[in-house]
Write a protein that holds these residues in place. Structure first.
Motif, PDB file in Angstrom:
ATOM      1  N   PHE A 106       0.808  -1.214   0.000  1.00 21.98           N
ATOM      2  CA  PHE A 106       0.000   0.000   0.000  1.00 21.98           C
ATOM      3  C   PHE A 106       0.845   1.271   0.000  1.00 21.98           C
ATOM      4  CE2 PHE A 106      -2.127   3.460   2.238  1.00 21.98           C
ATOM      5  CZ  PHE A 106      -3.266   3.610   1.451  1.00 21.98           C
ATOM      6  N   VAL A 160      -6.162   0.021   7.090  1.00 21.57           N
ATOM      7  CA  VAL A 160      -5.532  -0.408   5.838  1.00 21.57           C
ATOM      8  C   VAL A 160      -4.304  -1.244   6.155  1.00 21.57           C
ATOM      9  CG1 VAL A 160      -4.240   0.420   3.817  1.00 21.57           C
ATOM     10  CG2 VAL A 160      -6.386   1.530   4.465  1.00 21.57           C
ATOM     11  N   THR A 193     -10.467   4.327   9.595  1.00 23.73           N
ATOM     12  CA  THR A 193      -9.794   3.821   8.404  1.00 23.73           C
ATOM     13  C   THR A 193      -8.783   2.771   8.835  1.00 23.73           C
ATOM     14  OG1 THR A 193     -10.042   5.962   7.301  1.00 23.73           O
ATOM     15  CG2 THR A 193      -8.423   4.438   6.375  1.00 23.73           C
ATOM     16  N   HIS A 248      -8.802   0.762  -0.134  1.00 27.03           N
ATOM     17  CA  HIS A 248      -8.150  -0.265   0.684  1.00 27.03           C
ATOM     18  C   HIS A 248      -8.678  -0.322   2.114  1.00 27.03           C
ATOM     19  CE1 HIS A 248      -5.251   0.057  -2.642  1.00 27.03           C
ATOM     20  NE2 HIS A 248      -4.854  -1.142  -2.290  1.00 27.03           N
ATOM     21  N   ASN A 249      -9.617   0.552   2.445  1.00 26.12           N
ATOM     22  CA  ASN A 249     -10.124   0.623   3.806  1.00 26.12           C
ATOM     23  C   ASN A 249     -10.934  -0.627   4.145  1.00 26.12           C
ATOM     24  OD1 ASN A 249     -10.893   1.490   6.337  1.00 26.12           O
ATOM     25  ND2 ASN A 249     -12.425   2.961   5.582  1.00 26.12           N
ATOM     26  N   TRP A 254      -6.918   5.432  -0.200  1.00 23.61           N
ATOM     27  CA  TRP A 254      -7.207   4.994   1.165  1.00 23.61           C
ATOM     28  C   TRP A 254      -8.614   4.383   1.248  1.00 23.61           C
ATOM     29  CZ3 TRP A 254      -4.156   4.579   5.431  1.00 23.61           C
ATOM     30  CH2 TRP A 254      -2.912   5.186   5.381  1.00 23.61           C
TER      31      TRP A 254
END
Length: 276
Positions: free
Chosen positions: A156, A262, A260, A251-252, A248
């Motif tokens: 990420f 990740v 959030t 991929h949360n 973000w």
């Protein structure tokens, strides 16, 4: 050699890097990542009483955890304000930790000074990685351990760096995420290492903010993101902000409106320095 810097004024580059890492407020930013230091130290198992140098230590997110465990800690970082914050934090807890301003490419310590040399998402950002590798080995005693955590290109954070680089030209240095590539790490350390273990690990970013709030948090407090936005026009700032929020959000893994979560991949490197 891997990671050569060509046609670059290295002194000017170092000044820009120092200014980058002094921007924002890394101490505040790093408080949300202290769990990564705990998990990292749990895995590498540094015994109490061992001497440890934490390279690119920031405000002490790993070094202070190690000091609480009875490790004899020294931290070094290029950013004066981070070192000042680390000293204040150590003093507040009465921890016998030493923090010095210094460069990962020219560490201010004699040869073979430490049992363990660590770097948690730090030394990977120095512009001449071959010098960094040499210095990490030089200050580690023969038979001692070098342990690093480095973001990978495909993880990420690697994706986030790639997105930002679409707006900001690379600063004339090798990509930091090459430290997250096994073959590159093996080449950089070379024959002076007796044993090299590398494992890909997932780190969970977990923030009590929405994805947009996380981007704003990075923009305010994380030096590289802070400086990247400052270098852009208002139009490009809006575009970069929107792209980062989308990344973000995509991929949360949290279903909550103001949280959030990740997962970001990094390469854990554990190297044992060869004995004479």
């Amino acid at each position: 050699m891997s990671g050569a810097v060509a046609n670059v004024d290295i002194d000017a580059l170092k000044q820009r890097l120092r200014a980058t890492w002094m921007a924002g407020d890394y101490d505040r930013f790093s408080r949300f990542m202290e769990s990564s230091a705990v998990e990292f130290l749990d895995r590498v198992r540094i015994p109490p009483g061992a001497s440890l140098l934490d390279v690119a230590c920031g405000s002490g997110q790993l070094a202070l955890v190690a000091a609480r465990r009875g490790v004899q800690v020294t931290g070094v970082d290029i950013a004066e304000n981070s070192i000042r914050a680390a000293r204040e934090r150590a003093q507040a807890e009465a921890l016998p930790a030493q923090f010095d301003e210094g460069d990962a490419e020219a560490l201010p310590y004699p040869d073979a000074s430490f049992d363990v040399v660590t770097s948690l998402f730090g030394a990977m950002f120095a512009p001449r990685p071959d010098l960094v590798a040499q210095e990490l080995v030089r200050v580690c005693r023969p038979g001692g351990m070098i342990a690093m955590a480095n973001w990978t290109k495909t993880g990420f954070i690697g994706q986030m760096f790639a997105l930002v680089s679409k707006f900001i030209a690379p600063p004339g240095m090798p990509s930091p995420v090459l430290w997250g590539d096994e073959s590159t790490v093996r080449e950089r350390f070379g024959a002076v290492i007796a044993e090299l273990r590398m494992t890909r690990v997932m780190y969970r970013f977990d923030y009590p903010f929405s994805p947009a709030g996380v981007v704003d948090f990075f923009r305010d407090y994380y030096g590289p993101t802070n400086r990247a936005f400052a270098a852009l026009t208002a139009h490009d700032q809006e575009a970069l902000h929107a792209d980062l929020v989308a990344l973000w959000r995509a991929h949360n893994q949290s279903s909550l409106a103001n949280r959030t979560a990740v997962d970001a991949e990094y390469l854990q490197v554990v190297a044992i320095r060869s004995k004479p």
